[in-house]
Write a protein that holds these residues in place. Sequence first.
Motif, PDB file in Angstrom:
ATOM      1  N   ARG A  64       7.696  -0.299   7.072  1.00 13.06           N
ATOM      2  CA  ARG A  64       7.546   0.787   6.094  1.00 13.06           C
ATOM      3  C   ARG A  64       8.401   0.551   4.845  1.00 13.06           C
ATOM      4  O   ARG A  64       7.941   0.768   3.721  1.00 13.06           O
ATOM      5  N   LEU A  82       6.861  -2.225   2.841  1.00  9.89           N
ATOM      6  CA  LEU A  82       5.662  -1.739   2.164  1.00  9.89           C
ATOM      7  C   LEU A  82       6.036  -0.946   0.915  1.00  9.89           C
ATOM      8  O   LEU A  82       5.412  -1.088  -0.149  1.00  9.89           O
ATOM      9  N   ARG A  99       4.888  -1.862  -2.895  1.00 12.77           N
ATOM     10  CA  ARG A  99       4.179  -0.889  -3.731  1.00 12.77           C
ATOM     11  C   ARG A  99       4.948  -0.568  -5.004  1.00 12.77           C
ATOM     12  O   ARG A  99       4.353  -0.372  -6.066  1.00 12.77           O
ATOM     13  N   PRO A 130      -0.465  -5.076  -0.925  1.00 10.01           N
ATOM     14  CA  PRO A 130       0.575  -4.632   0.017  1.00 10.01           C
ATOM     15  C   PRO A 130       0.052  -4.266   1.396  1.00 10.01           C
ATOM     16  O   PRO A 130       0.621  -4.683   2.407  1.00 10.01           O
ATOM     17  N   SER A 131      -1.033  -3.498   1.467  1.00 12.68           N
ATOM     18  CA  SER A 131      -1.559  -3.072   2.766  1.00 12.68           C
ATOM     19  C   SER A 131      -2.129  -4.244   3.546  1.00 12.68           C
ATOM     20  O   SER A 131      -1.925  -4.366   4.766  1.00 12.68           O
ATOM     21  N   GLU A 132      -2.848  -5.147   2.848  1.00 13.11           N
ATOM     22  CA  GLU A 132      -3.375  -6.342   3.511  1.00 13.11           C
ATOM     23  C   GLU A 132      -2.235  -7.205   4.048  1.00 13.11           C
ATOM     24  O   GLU A 132      -2.284  -7.695   5.173  1.00 13.11           O
ATOM     25  N   LEU A 170       0.836  -6.351   4.872  1.00 16.94           N
ATOM     26  CA  LEU A 170       1.516  -5.745   6.010  1.00 16.94           C
ATOM     27  C   LEU A 170       0.679  -5.875   7.275  1.00 16.94           C
ATOM     28  O   LEU A 170       1.186  -6.248   8.336  1.00 16.94           O
ATOM     29  N   ALA A 171      -0.627  -5.584   7.167  1.00 14.47           N
ATOM     30  CA  ALA A 171      -1.488  -5.651   8.350  1.00 14.47           C
ATOM     31  C   ALA A 171      -1.542  -7.066   8.909  1.00 14.47           C
ATOM     32  O   ALA A 171      -1.443  -7.275  10.123  1.00 14.47           O
ATOM     33  N   LEU A 187       0.711   2.595   7.709  1.00 13.29           N
ATOM     34  CA  LEU A 187      -0.085   2.657   6.485  1.00 13.29           C
ATOM     35  C   LEU A 187      -0.671   4.037   6.219  1.00 13.29           C
ATOM     36  O   LEU A 187      -1.175   4.290   5.123  1.00 13.29           O
ATOM     37  N   LYS A 243      -3.272   5.081   7.894  1.00 15.05           N
ATOM     38  CA  LYS A 243      -4.708   4.837   8.010  1.00 15.05           C
ATOM     39  C   LYS A 243      -5.102   4.790   9.485  1.00 15.05           C
ATOM     40  O   LYS A 243      -4.240   4.761  10.369  1.00 15.05           O
ATOM     41  N   ALA A 266      -6.899  -0.396   9.732  1.00 11.19           N
ATOM     42  CA  ALA A 266      -5.854  -1.428   9.828  1.00 11.19           C
ATOM     43  C   ALA A 266      -6.464  -2.759  10.255  1.00 11.19           C
ATOM     44  O   ALA A 266      -6.094  -3.818   9.733  1.00 11.19           O
ATOM     45  N   LEU A 321      -8.233  -4.312   7.257  1.00  7.24           N
ATOM     46  CA  LEU A 321      -7.288  -4.890   6.308  1.00  7.24           C
ATOM     47  C   LEU A 321      -6.785  -6.250   6.778  1.00  7.24           C
ATOM     48  O   LEU A 321      -6.718  -7.212   6.010  1.00  7.24           O
TER      49      LEU A 321
END
Length: 294
Positions: free
Chosen positions: A67, A70, A74, A124-126, A128-129, A147, A149, A154, A157
Amino acid sequence: MSDTSPADLVTKTFEAQRDRLRAVAYRMLGSHADAEDVVQEAWLRLSRQDTAAIHNLAGWLTTVVGRISLDVLRSRQARPEASYDDRLPEFVVTVDDGPAPEDDVALADTVGLALLVVLESLGPSERLAFVLHDLFAVSFDEIGQILGKSTAAAKMLASRARRKVQTAEHPTSARPEQREVIQAFLSAARRGDFEGLLRVLDPEVKLTADTPGGVVVVLGATEVAAGAQLRLRAGAAARGRAVLVNGLPGLVAWREDGTPLSVMAFTVTDGRITDIAVVANPARLAAMDLPDPE
């Protein structure tokens, strides 16, 4: 009967996880200094928690590090005025002697460096996943919670990131044609051959240089060629050695007295140089583990 207090057990568990947490943060952020800051922040957050309510401390720490990382990614995107994209990543320099299939450890290290370059291109989300699931086996349920989500989102991503990683090139040595382009660039710069430089530079080439005065960014073949002439002719007496820089073909140059002058990394696409990264900052050069001059 043990004299170990609950606080001591928490500290011991955290220290046992520190290297793994640092590795997670580094794969996310591409910076050892930022990774260390993230791990320290995770420790501060842990110290404010009721640890008796945490059933899986290792999992909790991984989630928190994810977190925080991330948030850092961001914030980089949200503050373009900070020109964070113009920063240079940490350079890891290895000798470019060609691939050695029998040296599995060296090969794994080089692929790891190339992977960091690819990860920089992910959102960022891609990132992290992919990092948490594919590199550290964190479940998609947990990734989805980080995320905000669904588990399915997830998975999507991570799958999208995986396709980008798999289609990217992971060099273990610079291809001969890449070296030919780079040699043509260096030779033209030393001769003062402006037209020769323009032939090997992409029209939209970007040069990023970390100098003693700060980071300088030059855009476009004409501007990069003009600067290259001055820079390389001034360092004509320097000794150079072909290397890999984070998996990309590069060059280390030394002054006559043996002190490092610069490290350069090149991205060559379709026979032209599209990106040049240069470190000429003595403080940064001194911190690098550089090979000896040939």
